[in-house]
Design a protein around this motif. Structure first.
Motif, PDB file in Angstrom:
ATOM      1  N   LYS A 171       0.666  -1.079  -0.147  1.00  0.00           N
ATOM      2  CA  LYS A 171       0.058  -0.051  -0.077  1.00  0.00           C
ATOM      3  C   LYS A 171       0.804   1.547   0.001  1.00  0.00           C
ATOM      4  O   LYS A 171       0.488   2.256  -0.694  1.00  0.00           O
ATOM      5  N   LYS A 172       1.837   1.326   0.559  1.00  0.00           N
ATOM      6  CA  LYS A 172       2.815   2.391   0.842  1.00  0.00           C
ATOM      7  C   LYS A 172       3.540   2.644  -0.195  1.00  0.00           C
ATOM      8  O   LYS A 172       3.828   3.629  -0.638  1.00  0.00           O
ATOM      9  N   TYR A 173       4.268   1.790  -0.849  1.00  0.00           N
ATOM     10  CA  TYR A 173       5.303   2.010  -1.919  1.00  0.00           C
ATOM     11  C   TYR A 173       4.994   1.433  -3.106  1.00  0.00           C
ATOM     12  O   TYR A 173       5.112   2.264  -4.008  1.00  0.00           O
ATOM     13  N   VAL A 174       4.020   0.603  -3.278  1.00  0.00           N
ATOM     14  CA  VAL A 174       3.363   0.252  -4.736  1.00  0.00           C
ATOM     15  C   VAL A 174       2.240   1.203  -5.234  1.00  0.00           C
ATOM     16  O   VAL A 174       2.443   1.771  -6.082  1.00  0.00           O
ATOM     17  N   LYS A 175       1.298   1.144  -4.141  1.00  0.00           N
ATOM     18  CA  LYS A 175       0.016   1.951  -4.715  1.00  0.00           C
ATOM     19  C   LYS A 175       0.261   3.442  -4.359  1.00  0.00           C
ATOM     20  O   LYS A 175      -0.565   4.159  -4.707  1.00  0.00           O
ATOM     21  N   GLU A 176       1.181   3.386  -3.553  1.00  0.00           N
ATOM     22  CA  GLU A 176       1.665   5.063  -3.142  1.00  0.00           C
ATOM     23  C   GLU A 176       0.421   5.690  -2.505  1.00  0.00           C
ATOM     24  O   GLU A 176       0.225   6.730  -2.680  1.00  0.00           O
ATOM     25  N   GLU A 177      -0.311   4.955  -1.603  1.00  0.00           N
ATOM     26  CA  GLU A 177      -1.486   5.338  -0.840  1.00  0.00           C
ATOM     27  C   GLU A 177      -1.508   5.786   0.638  1.00  0.00           C
ATOM     28  O   GLU A 177      -2.089   6.074   1.301  1.00  0.00           O
ATOM     29  N   GLY A 178      -0.358   5.704   1.091  1.00  0.00           N
ATOM     30  CA  GLY A 178       0.158   6.178   2.423  1.00  0.00           C
ATOM     31  C   GLY A 178       0.466   4.840   3.024  1.00  0.00           C
ATOM     32  O   GLY A 178       0.222   3.670   2.487  1.00  0.00           O
ATOM     33  N   GLU A 179       0.413   4.898   4.485  1.00  0.00           N
ATOM     34  CA  GLU A 179       0.469   3.818   5.244  1.00  0.00           C
ATOM     35  C   GLU A 179      -0.755   3.235   5.508  1.00  0.00           C
ATOM     36  O   GLU A 179      -1.921   3.654   5.938  1.00  0.00           O
ATOM     37  N   LEU A 180      -0.873   1.825   5.745  1.00  0.00           N
ATOM     38  CA  LEU A 180      -1.835   1.096   6.234  1.00  0.00           C
ATOM     39  C   LEU A 180      -2.035   1.327   7.907  1.00  0.00           C
ATOM     40  O   LEU A 180      -0.901   1.269   8.546  1.00  0.00           O
ATOM     41  N   ASP A 181      -3.066   1.721   8.574  1.00  0.00           N
ATOM     42  CA  ASP A 181      -2.976   2.094   9.683  1.00  0.00           C
ATOM     43  C   ASP A 181      -3.027   0.464  10.655  1.00  0.00           C
ATOM     44  O   ASP A 181      -4.488   0.107  10.886  1.00  0.00           O
ATOM     45  N   LEU A 182      -2.196   0.086  11.017  1.00  0.00           N
ATOM     46  CA  LEU A 182      -2.056  -1.086  11.760  1.00  0.00           C
ATOM     47  C   LEU A 182      -2.684  -0.985  13.149  1.00  0.00           C
ATOM     48  O   LEU A 182      -3.359  -1.959  13.494  1.00  0.00           O
ATOM     49  N   GLU A 183      -2.651   0.119  13.823  1.00  0.00           N
ATOM     50  CA  GLU A 183      -3.255   0.177  15.147  1.00  0.00           C
ATOM     51  C   GLU A 183      -4.710  -0.041  14.939  1.00  0.00           C
ATOM     52  O   GLU A 183      -5.487  -0.676  15.825  1.00  0.00           O
ATOM     53  N   ASP A 184      -5.377   0.766  14.013  1.00  0.00           N
ATOM     54  CA  ASP A 184      -6.885   0.799  13.908  1.00  0.00           C
ATOM     55  C   ASP A 184      -7.321  -0.671  13.386  1.00  0.00           C
ATOM     56  O   ASP A 184      -8.228  -1.198  13.806  1.00  0.00           O
ATOM     57  N   LEU A 185      -6.399  -1.316  12.547  1.00  0.00           N
ATOM     58  CA  LEU A 185      -6.752  -2.582  12.138  1.00  0.00           C
ATOM     59  C   LEU A 185      -6.766  -3.540  13.144  1.00  0.00           C
ATOM     60  O   LEU A 185      -7.453  -4.439  13.348  1.00  0.00           O
ATOM     61  N   ALA A 186      -5.709  -3.519  14.012  1.00  0.00           N
ATOM     62  CA  ALA A 186      -5.484  -4.311  15.386  1.00  0.00           C
ATOM     63  C   ALA A 186      -6.940  -4.168  16.130  1.00  0.00           C
ATOM     64  O   ALA A 186      -7.346  -5.268  16.688  1.00  0.00           O
ATOM     65  N   GLU A 187      -7.386  -3.121  16.176  1.00  0.00           N
ATOM     66  CA  GLU A 187      -8.416  -2.793  17.031  1.00  0.00           C
ATOM     67  C   GLU A 187      -9.566  -3.527  16.661  1.00  0.00           C
ATOM     68  O   GLU A 187     -10.399  -3.865  17.396  1.00  0.00           O
ATOM     69  N   GLN A 188      -9.855  -3.356  15.272  1.00  0.00           N
ATOM     70  CA  GLN A 188     -11.050  -3.855  14.847  1.00  0.00           C
ATOM     71  C   GLN A 188     -10.910  -5.410  14.625  1.00  0.00           C
ATOM     72  O   GLN A 188     -11.924  -6.018  14.905  1.00  0.00           O
ATOM     73  N   TYR A 189      -9.631  -6.114  14.605  1.00  0.00           N
ATOM     74  CA  TYR A 189      -9.313  -7.600  14.788  1.00  0.00           C
ATOM     75  C   TYR A 189      -9.700  -7.919  15.986  1.00  0.00           C
ATOM     76  O   TYR A 189     -10.516  -8.969  16.309  1.00  0.00           O
ATOM     77  N   VAL A 190      -9.333  -7.366  17.145  1.00  0.00           N
ATOM     78  CA  VAL A 190      -9.705  -7.621  18.700  1.00  0.00           C
ATOM     79  C   VAL A 190     -10.995  -7.786  18.814  1.00  0.00           C
ATOM     80  O   VAL A 190     -11.747  -8.316  19.331  1.00  0.00           O
ATOM     81  N   THR A 191     -11.642  -6.644  18.243  1.00  0.00           N
ATOM     82  CA  THR A 191     -13.140  -6.543  18.552  1.00  0.00           C
ATOM     83  C   THR A 191     -13.845  -7.421  17.761  1.00  0.00           C
ATOM     84  O   THR A 191     -14.892  -7.838  18.500  1.00  0.00           O
ATOM     85  N   PHE A 192     -13.498  -8.005  16.719  1.00  0.00           N
ATOM     86  CA  PHE A 192     -14.180  -9.001  15.961  1.00  0.00           C
ATOM     87  C   PHE A 192     -14.230 -10.303  16.836  1.00  0.00           C
ATOM     88  O   PHE A 192     -15.160 -10.932  17.217  1.00  0.00           O
ATOM     89  N   VAL A 193     -13.026 -10.576  17.313  1.00  0.00           N
ATOM     90  CA  VAL A 193     -12.878 -11.810  17.977  1.00  0.00           C
ATOM     91  C   VAL A 193     -13.405 -11.744  19.392  1.00  0.00           C
ATOM     92  O   VAL A 193     -14.302 -12.828  19.863  1.00  0.00           O
ATOM     93  N   ALA A 194     -13.240 -10.662  19.876  1.00  0.00           N
ATOM     94  CA  ALA A 194     -14.177 -10.372  21.205  1.00  0.00           C
ATOM     95  C   ALA A 194     -15.958 -10.617  21.312  1.00  0.00           C
ATOM     96  O   ALA A 194     -16.387 -11.022  22.110  1.00  0.00           O
TER      97      ALA A 194
END
Length: 134
Positions: free
Chosen positions: A100-123
């Motif tokens: 996403k950052k270097y090939v698509k040049e769209e900026g960084e993937l928000d890994l912190e937000d993704l982690a929160e969504q992932y943990v919320t799904f599991v919970a």
């Protein structure tokens, strides 16, 4: 998952933990991307290992993701389940972030937000399991 959303029941032959009889649900379930296959070395009927090829945490947090629906059906239909272990995110951290950052040049993937969504799904999974490990 939205409250009241219909999720079809798991059927024999859905490919989940095909090594074991789905009529005798496992007590310990491992879900994850291809890296989770290592737990397949444990030969015990109390263990179910379900790898999802090329799966990502980003995909898993989407409401219509097929892997998500398979996991929901399994945990909902397994009253013996005591532990669920989740190992998604390797694809996101080792590939998607850089793509996403270097090939698509769209900026960084928000890994912190993704982690929160992932943990919320599991919970929020519909299970009586005593331990949910991410």
């Amino acid at each position: 998952m939205m409250p009241g959303k219909y999720v079809p029941p798991l059927k024999r032959g859905d490919g989940l933990c095909s090594r074991y009889n789905l009529q005798s649900p496992s007590v310990n379930a491992f879900f994850g991307d291809s890296f989770i296959r290592l737990f397949g070395l444990i030969h015990d009927r109390s263990v179910c290992v379900k790898p999802f090829k090329g799966a990502s945490a980003k995909g898993l947090v989407r409401e219509d993701n097929e892997n998500r629906l398979v996991i929901i059906r399994y945990v909902k239909g397994n009253s013996r389940l005591k532990r669920c272990i989740f190992c998604f995110g390797s694809v996101d951290v080792h590939m998607s972030y850089y793509f996403k950052k270097y090939v698509k040049e769209e900026g960084e993937l928000d890994l912190e937000d993704l982690a929160e969504q992932y943990v919320t799904f599991v919970a929020r999974l519909p299970t009586n399991a005593q331990r949910m490990i991410v």
